[in-house]
Design an enzyme around this catalytic site. Structure first.
Site, short mmCIF file in Angstrom:
data_model
loop_
_atom_site.label_atom_id
_atom_site.label_comp_id
_atom_site.label_asym_id
_atom_site.label_seq_id
_atom_site.Cartn_x
_atom_site.Cartn_y
_atom_site.Cartn_z
N THR A 125 10.42 -36.64 1.96
CA THR A 125 11.31 -35.68 1.31
C THR A 125 12.10 -34.87 2.33
OG1 THR A 125 11.26 -33.59 0.08
CG2 THR A 125 9.23 -34.21 1.16
N ASP A 126 13.28 -34.39 1.91
CA ASP A 126 14.06 -33.50 2.78
C ASP A 126 13.36 -32.16 2.99
OD1 ASP A 126 14.45 -32.44 0.22
OD2 ASP A 126 16.63 -32.26 0.40
N GLU A 127 12.35 -31.87 2.14
CA GLU A 127 11.68 -30.56 2.26
C GLU A 127 10.92 -30.41 3.57
OE1 GLU A 127 9.92 -28.86 -1.21
OE2 GLU A 127 11.11 -30.11 -2.55
N TYR A 153 3.11 -28.14 0.12
CA TYR A 153 3.56 -29.49 -0.26
C TYR A 153 4.36 -30.10 0.89
CZ TYR A 153 6.92 -32.93 -2.03
OH TYR A 153 7.72 -34.05 -2.17
N LYS A 157 3.55 -33.37 3.40
CA LYS A 157 4.43 -34.54 3.54
C LYS A 157 4.82 -34.70 5.01
CE LYS A 157 5.96 -36.91 0.74
NZ LYS A 157 5.47 -38.15 0.05
N1 LIG Z 1 10.88 -35.85 -7.14
C1 LIG Z 1 11.69 -35.63 -6.12
O1 LIG Z 1 12.73 -35.00 -6.28
C2 LIG Z 1 11.38 -36.22 -4.76
C3 LIG Z 1 12.34 -36.11 -3.74
C4 LIG Z 1 12.06 -36.69 -2.49
C5 LIG Z 1 10.87 -37.33 -2.28
N2 LIG Z 1 9.95 -37.40 -3.27
C6 LIG Z 1 8.69 -38.11 -3.00
O2 LIG Z 1 8.66 -39.23 -3.86
C7 LIG Z 1 7.31 -39.55 -4.21
C8 LIG Z 1 7.18 -39.64 -5.71
O3 LIG Z 1 7.55 -38.39 -6.29
P1 LIG Z 1 7.60 -38.20 -7.88
O4 LIG Z 1 8.55 -37.12 -8.14
O5 LIG Z 1 7.78 -39.51 -8.52
O6 LIG Z 1 6.13 -37.65 -8.15
P2 LIG Z 1 5.22 -37.75 -9.44
O7 LIG Z 1 4.31 -36.58 -9.36
O8 LIG Z 1 6.04 -37.93 -10.66
O9 LIG Z 1 4.38 -39.10 -9.23
C9 LIG Z 1 3.33 -39.21 -8.33
C10 LIG Z 1 2.48 -40.42 -8.72
O10 LIG Z 1 1.47 -40.57 -7.73
C11 LIG Z 1 0.22 -40.77 -8.38
N3 LIG Z 1 -0.85 -40.25 -7.50
C12 LIG Z 1 -1.06 -38.96 -7.14
N4 LIG Z 1 -2.13 -38.87 -6.33
C13 LIG Z 1 -2.61 -40.14 -6.19
C14 LIG Z 1 -3.71 -40.69 -5.49
N5 LIG Z 1 -4.54 -39.92 -4.76
N6 LIG Z 1 -3.92 -42.02 -5.56
C15 LIG Z 1 -3.11 -42.82 -6.32
N7 LIG Z 1 -2.05 -42.34 -7.00
C16 LIG Z 1 -1.80 -41.01 -6.93
C17 LIG Z 1 0.32 -39.98 -9.68
O11 LIG Z 1 -0.62 -40.42 -10.65
C18 LIG Z 1 1.76 -40.25 -10.07
O12 LIG Z 1 1.86 -41.43 -10.84
C19 LIG Z 1 6.45 -38.47 -3.57
O13 LIG Z 1 5.90 -38.99 -2.39
C20 LIG Z 1 7.41 -37.34 -3.28
O14 LIG Z 1 7.01 -36.61 -2.15
C21 LIG Z 1 10.17 -36.85 -4.51
#
Ligand SMILES: NC(=O)c1ccc[n+]([C@@H]2O[C@H](COP(=O)([O-])OP(=O)(O)OC[C@H]3O[C@@H](n4cnc5c(N)ncnc54)[C@H](O)[C@@H]3O)[C@@H](O)[C@H]2O)c1
Length: 345
Positions: A125-127, A153, A157
């Site tokens: 993430t950009d965070e 968080y 990351k």
């Molecule tokens: N949402 C955003 O805007 C954004 C932006 C940049 C990066 N990201 C990154 O993208 C990824 C996905 O984000 P998201 O928004 O889809 O999150 P989300 O919370 O919707 O999904 C996370 C998924 O991971 C699973 N999970 C959590 N802990 C787990 C574990 N210990 N073992 C197995 N599965 C596990 C959860 O059940 C869920 O299905 C993350 O790594 C996040 O840091 C998200």
């Protein structure tokens, strides 16, 4: 190019969109989705794929070393989404963030080495870069910007990014890191700002706006993010970081007014609430590296059209978010998998 792909966190927002994106654009790839179904993991996000012979679901925690070792054996590559992903939750309790984002990633890295995977894509993430000032619009994060996470968080990351880098540098693991800005689109868990506000407004409730609402985010449609990840998986250079953004900066206040306009609600639907502690002021991504190297540019993220389409999706998929709000989505797993052979779960 990659025939057998592991996706972690495929039942979450971006992971489920990525699996659907792959099904559409790379139908021959066999996908194994590993997800522990934490509170944000929802099998309904992938409804329709259960009978697909090229799709397999393993319900497991990425911190379970034995299961990861056997699950990754024979795979070509992995795209790692699984994470605790909500900043506000990390302020209440940061331990699950370290557990999954740091230790879970380390467990997967070990398993990937053992399985001799040809590629490990780490979705970050950009965070991790921290916050930019509001009064310097020319500033943007590049891949060389310092890592200065503000929230637990973001810190977790950042730690996982550093582990990925170390495994590449020391053990020669073919690993690539992506750092994307804020995503929006279908199937986002309704605790995040856009689905939270849209579903509140659909229910005739107010929306809670943090602080002065001037915090700026660079919004990208989830399908643009998925396309960029696929480009990195297939053509990114090992050991590199790729920033992913859409040049679509909006303050939370602008976002809120856009949603109110789109949903025919007045400013009385805004409820100003105390700001989030340590709230980053602005994120802005310089995506020129991925554009120059991989020829990728966002094409689906521009507002108001993309925001309007997202509002329309939540409006016509009320059953999906109502199941989450009522907790019913939790029983979907039992309905689908309770009577299946053990190998499926
Ligand atoms: N949402 C955003 O805007 C954004 C932006 C940049 C990066 N990201 C990154 O993208 C990824 C996905 O984000 P998201 O928004 O889809 O999150 P989300 O919370 O919707 O999904 C996370 C998924 O991971 C699973 N999970 C959590 N802990 C787990 C574990 N210990 N073992 C197995 N599965 C596990 C959860 O059940 C869920 O299905 C993350 O790594 C996040 O840091 C998200």
């Amino acid at each position: 190019m990659f025939e057998r792909l592991i996706v972690t966190g495929g039942c979450g927002f971006i992971g489920s969109n990525f699996i659907r994106f792959l099904r559409q654009h790379r139908p021959s790839i066999a996908i194994t989705n590993i997800d522990c179904l934490s509170y944000s993991g929802n099998l309904e996000n992938l409804a329709g794929l259960e009978g697909d012979a090229r799709y397999r679901f393993i319900k497991a925690d990425i911190g379970d070393a034995g299961t990861m070792k056997s699950a990754l054996a024979g795979a070509d590559a992995i795209v790692h989404f699984a994470a605790e992903s909500h900043v506000d939750r990390s302020l209440m309790d940061s331990r699950p963030f370290v557990q999954t984002n740091v230790l879970g990633t380390q467990t997967l890295l070990d398993a990937a080495r053992h399985a001799r995977l040809k590629r490990f894509v780490h979705v970050s993430t950009d965070e991790v870069y921290g916050s930019l000032p509001l009064d310097r619009p020319e500033f943007r994060f590049t891949e060389d910007s310092p890592i200065r996470p503000s929230s637990p968080y973001a810190a977790s990351k950042a730690a996982s990014d550093l582990l990925v880098h170390a495994f590449h540098h020391t053990f020669g693991l073919d690993a690539v890191i992506t750092r994307c800005s804020n995503n929006f689109g279908p199937y986002q868990f309704p605790e995040k700002v856009i689905p939270l506000f849209v579903t509140n407004l659909l229910e005739g409730k107010q929306v809670p706006l943090y602080g002065d609402g001037l915090n700026v985010r660079d919004w990208i449609h989830v399908d643009d993010h998925c396309e960029a990840i696929l480009a990195v998986l297939e053509r990114g250079r090992a050991g590199q970081v790729y920033n992913i953004g859409a040049d679509n900066e909006h303050s939370n206040l602008d976002l809120t007014h856009s949603l109110l306009r789109l949903m025919n609600r007045g400013p009385e639907f805004i409820r100003h609430v105390e700001d989030r502690p340590g709230h980053d002021r602005r994120y802005a991504i310089d995506s020129s590296k991925i554009a120059a190297e991989l020829g990728w540019r966002a094409s689906r993220s521009a507002w108001p059209a993309a925001l309007e389409a997202t509002v329309a999706w939540y409006t016509s998929n009320a059953t999906w978010w109502r199941h989450i709000r009522s907790g019913e989505y939790r029983s979907f797993y039992d309905t689908l998998y309770a009577n299946r052979p053990a190998a499926m779960a």
